[in-house]
Design a protein around this motif. Structure first.
Motif, PDB file in Angstrom:
ATOM      1  N   PRO A  27      -5.464  -1.133   7.762  1.00 49.29           N
ATOM      2  CA  PRO A  27      -5.424   0.267   7.343  1.00 49.29           C
ATOM      3  C   PRO A  27      -5.090   1.221   8.492  1.00 49.29           C
ATOM      4  O   PRO A  27      -4.295   2.151   8.320  1.00 49.29           O
ATOM      5  N   ALA A  28      -5.656   0.996   9.664  1.00 49.11           N
ATOM      6  CA  ALA A  28      -5.372   1.880  10.795  1.00 49.11           C
ATOM      7  C   ALA A  28      -3.916   1.765  11.231  1.00 49.11           C
ATOM      8  O   ALA A  28      -3.258   2.774  11.537  1.00 49.11           O
ATOM      9  N   GLN A  29      -3.390   0.545  11.266  1.00 46.44           N
ATOM     10  CA  GLN A  29      -1.983   0.357  11.636  1.00 46.44           C
ATOM     11  C   GLN A  29      -1.054   0.987  10.600  1.00 46.44           C
ATOM     12  O   GLN A  29      -0.044   1.605  10.945  1.00 46.44           O
ATOM     13  N   ALA A  30      -1.399   0.831   9.318  1.00 48.97           N
ATOM     14  CA  ALA A  30      -0.562   1.422   8.267  1.00 48.97           C
ATOM     15  C   ALA A  30      -0.529   2.939   8.390  1.00 48.97           C
ATOM     16  O   ALA A  30       0.528   3.564   8.261  1.00 48.97           O
ATOM     17  N   ARG A  31      -1.669   3.546   8.656  1.00 55.81           N
ATOM     18  CA  ARG A  31      -1.716   5.004   8.814  1.00 55.81           C
ATOM     19  C   ARG A  31      -0.868   5.445  10.012  1.00 55.81           C
ATOM     20  O   ARG A  31      -0.152   6.458   9.929  1.00 55.81           O
ATOM     21  N   ALA A  32      -0.938   4.694  11.107  1.00 58.94           N
ATOM     22  CA  ALA A  32      -0.147   5.064  12.271  1.00 58.94           C
ATOM     23  C   ALA A  32       1.346   4.951  11.984  1.00 58.94           C
ATOM     24  O   ALA A  32       2.140   5.839  12.346  1.00 58.94           O
ATOM     25  N   LEU A  33       1.767   3.881  11.315  1.00 57.18           N
ATOM     26  CA  LEU A  33       3.179   3.696  11.009  1.00 57.18           C
ATOM     27  C   LEU A  33       3.696   4.777  10.060  1.00 57.18           C
ATOM     28  O   LEU A  33       4.851   5.215  10.173  1.00 57.18           O
ATOM     29  N   ALA A  43      -6.646  -9.228   0.137  1.00 63.10           N
ATOM     30  CA  ALA A  43      -5.474 -10.058   0.383  1.00 63.10           C
ATOM     31  C   ALA A  43      -4.508  -9.430   1.385  1.00 63.10           C
ATOM     32  O   ALA A  43      -3.526 -10.078   1.770  1.00 63.10           O
ATOM     33  N   GLY A  44      -4.742  -8.178   1.783  1.00 66.52           N
ATOM     34  CA  GLY A  44      -3.914  -7.551   2.810  1.00 66.52           C
ATOM     35  C   GLY A  44      -3.267  -6.239   2.437  1.00 66.52           C
ATOM     36  O   GLY A  44      -2.621  -5.610   3.291  1.00 66.52           O
ATOM     37  N   ALA A  45      -3.416  -5.782   1.195  1.00 69.10           N
ATOM     38  CA  ALA A  45      -2.797  -4.505   0.808  1.00 69.10           C
ATOM     39  C   ALA A  45      -3.600  -3.340   1.365  1.00 69.10           C
ATOM     40  O   ALA A  45      -4.827  -3.295   1.220  1.00 69.10           O
ATOM     41  N   THR A  46      -2.909  -2.390   1.974  1.00 69.23           N
ATOM     42  CA  THR A  46      -3.572  -1.203   2.502  1.00 69.23           C
ATOM     43  C   THR A  46      -3.153   0.066   1.767  1.00 69.23           C
ATOM     44  O   THR A  46      -3.722   1.129   1.998  1.00 69.23           O
ATOM     45  N   VAL A  47      -2.144  -0.033   0.880  1.00 64.82           N
ATOM     46  CA  VAL A  47      -1.700   1.086   0.060  1.00 64.82           C
ATOM     47  C   VAL A  47      -1.843   0.675  -1.404  1.00 64.82           C
ATOM     48  O   VAL A  47      -1.408  -0.414  -1.794  1.00 64.82           O
ATOM     49  N   MET A  48      -2.444   1.541  -2.208  1.00 60.15           N
ATOM     50  CA  MET A  48      -2.585   1.294  -3.644  1.00 60.15           C
ATOM     51  C   MET A  48      -1.771   2.334  -4.403  1.00 60.15           C
ATOM     52  O   MET A  48      -2.062   3.543  -4.329  1.00 60.15           O
ATOM     53  N   HIS A  49      -0.738   1.874  -5.100  1.00 62.68           N
ATOM     54  CA  HIS A  49       0.078   2.755  -5.936  1.00 62.68           C
ATOM     55  C   HIS A  49      -0.572   2.825  -7.305  1.00 62.68           C
ATOM     56  O   HIS A  49      -0.784   1.805  -7.962  1.00 62.68           O
ATOM     57  N   LEU A  50      -0.855   4.051  -7.755  1.00 55.99           N
ATOM     58  CA  LEU A  50      -1.731   4.245  -8.900  1.00 55.99           C
ATOM     59  C   LEU A  50      -1.061   5.005 -10.030  1.00 55.99           C
ATOM     60  O   LEU A  50      -0.536   6.106  -9.827  1.00 55.99           O
ATOM     61  N   HIS A  51      -1.069   4.409 -11.220  1.00 52.55           N
ATOM     62  CA  HIS A  51      -0.805   5.091 -12.485  1.00 52.55           C
ATOM     63  C   HIS A  51      -2.117   5.197 -13.246  1.00 52.55           C
ATOM     64  O   HIS A  51      -3.014   4.363 -13.089  1.00 52.55           O
ATOM     65  N   LEU A  52      -2.213   6.190 -14.095  1.00 49.85           N
ATOM     66  CA  LEU A  52      -3.410   6.396 -14.902  1.00 49.85           C
ATOM     67  C   LEU A  52      -3.093   6.120 -16.363  1.00 49.85           C
ATOM     68  O   LEU A  52      -1.997   6.436 -16.839  1.00 49.85           O
ATOM     69  N   ARG A  53      -4.055   5.569 -17.071  1.00 48.66           N
ATOM     70  CA  ARG A  53      -3.901   5.228 -18.486  1.00 48.66           C
ATOM     71  C   ARG A  53      -4.931   5.982 -19.325  1.00 48.66           C
ATOM     72  O   ARG A  53      -6.031   6.287 -18.858  1.00 48.66           O
ATOM     73  N   GLN A  54      -4.566   6.248 -20.572  1.00 49.04           N
ATOM     74  CA  GLN A  54      -5.526   6.848 -21.483  1.00 49.04           C
ATOM     75  C   GLN A  54      -6.700   5.886 -21.684  1.00 49.04           C
ATOM     76  O   GLN A  54      -6.525   4.666 -21.739  1.00 49.04           O
TER      77      GLN A  54
END
Length: 293
Positions: A282-288, A42-53
């Motif tokens: 992803p490439a544009q996000a990394r550059a920014l 859908a367009g997300a290039t960054v994944m913010h991650l929490h971990l669960r038991q």
């Protein structure tokens, strides 16, 4: 910020304590990878991650198991070519050994760095506390310790700012020599909608960037229901980067409940497009962000 720059979309996949028995939040590495793939498509290039038991019946509780972190990050990266992983580090108290172990094991491109202390409060409709009043403590010594570990891991900090004074603290950190060396923008996240923090308000959002270090890149995390979407559109119009996901909301702009992260990111992409901005690859996000390609 350039108001015409491509918009980086971040997906906050699951959050901290949301009960998977009641809400469609992913828990296992396979579930996280599946949801990340939907958000990525859908367009997300960054994944913010929490971990669960992972034990049965405990998926609503956080985990700082570095082996689990490694498995989850690997699954997300395999599902989403070029994706940028943003690992949570939020923990109450002085013991940061769990988040540090996960950072050192996974070496994510980004990690949340909570930039100040907040009384973390919420009331129910009947006037009772939703949880016992707590202090989300992030004194300068704790912030500095996280920044040192992130520097060692080659991880860029994303400063989480829950209130105006915390926003202003990031510039003080820069002047005190705590921020990474010049060459990449300072990344800041305005967290709006926590009951005891900044409200989710478009007028306030327009004021906040002026207090950031020069050249900063910012995004807005908006917590709430359908009322958050006009503020997302404001963020897009102001040149901010955009974030949503099941950590932040369960509701689409029309008020319907989202069945997963993909539809939320689709709605976020429309906010960018309505503001005349493209969605960053992803490439544009990394550059920014000043990250390696």
């Amino acid at each position: 910020m350039n108001a015409s720059a491509p918009a980086i979309l971040t997906c906050a996949l699951t959050g901290v304590l949301t009960d998977p028995a009641r809400h469609p939040v992913p828990v296992t590495p396979a579930e996280l990878a599946r949801e990340a793939r939907d958000a990525y498509n859908a367009g997300a290039t960054v994944m913010h991650l929490h971990l669960r038991q992972q034990e049965p019946g405990r998926g609503h509780l956080p985990s700082w198991n570095p082996a689990l972190a490694e498995e989850a990050v690997a699954a997300i990266r395999a599902a989403c070519p070029g994706v940028i992983v943003n690992l949570s580090t939020g923990v109450v108290g002085p013991d940061i050994s769990g988040p540090v172990a996960c950072l050192r094991r996974t070496r994510p491109e980004l990690a949340a760095c909570n930039a100040g202390t907040l009384n973390y409060l919420k009331l129910k409709d009947d006037g009772r506390w939703a949880w016992p009043p707590m202090v989300f403590d992030n004194p300068v010594e704790k912030v500095r310790a996280f920044l040192d570990v992130m520097h060692d891991c080659g991880t860029r900090p994303e400063f989480e700012c829950f209130d105006v004074g915390i926003v202003r603290s990031v510039e003080l950190y820069r002047r005190a020599g705590m921020l990474p060396a010049a060459g990449a923008p300072t990344s800041c996240n305005f967290v709006m909608g926590v009951a005891s923090g900044m409200p989710c308000d478009a007028g306030l959002l327009a004021l906040l960037p002026r207090w950031l270090p020069p050249g900063s890149l910012w995004q807005a995390t908006l917590i709430g229901r359908a009322d958050i979407w006009p503020v997302h559109r404001q963020a897009a119009e102001l040149g901010g980067m955009l974030r949503t996901g099941l950590e932040d909301t369960f509701y689409l702009p029309d008020g319907q409940r989202a069945g997963g992260n993909g539809p939320l990111v689709e709605a976020l992409a429309r906010c960018a497009q309505q503001a005349g901005r493209s969605v960053a690859s992803p490439a544009q996000a990394r550059a920014l962000l000043g990250l390696p390609g």
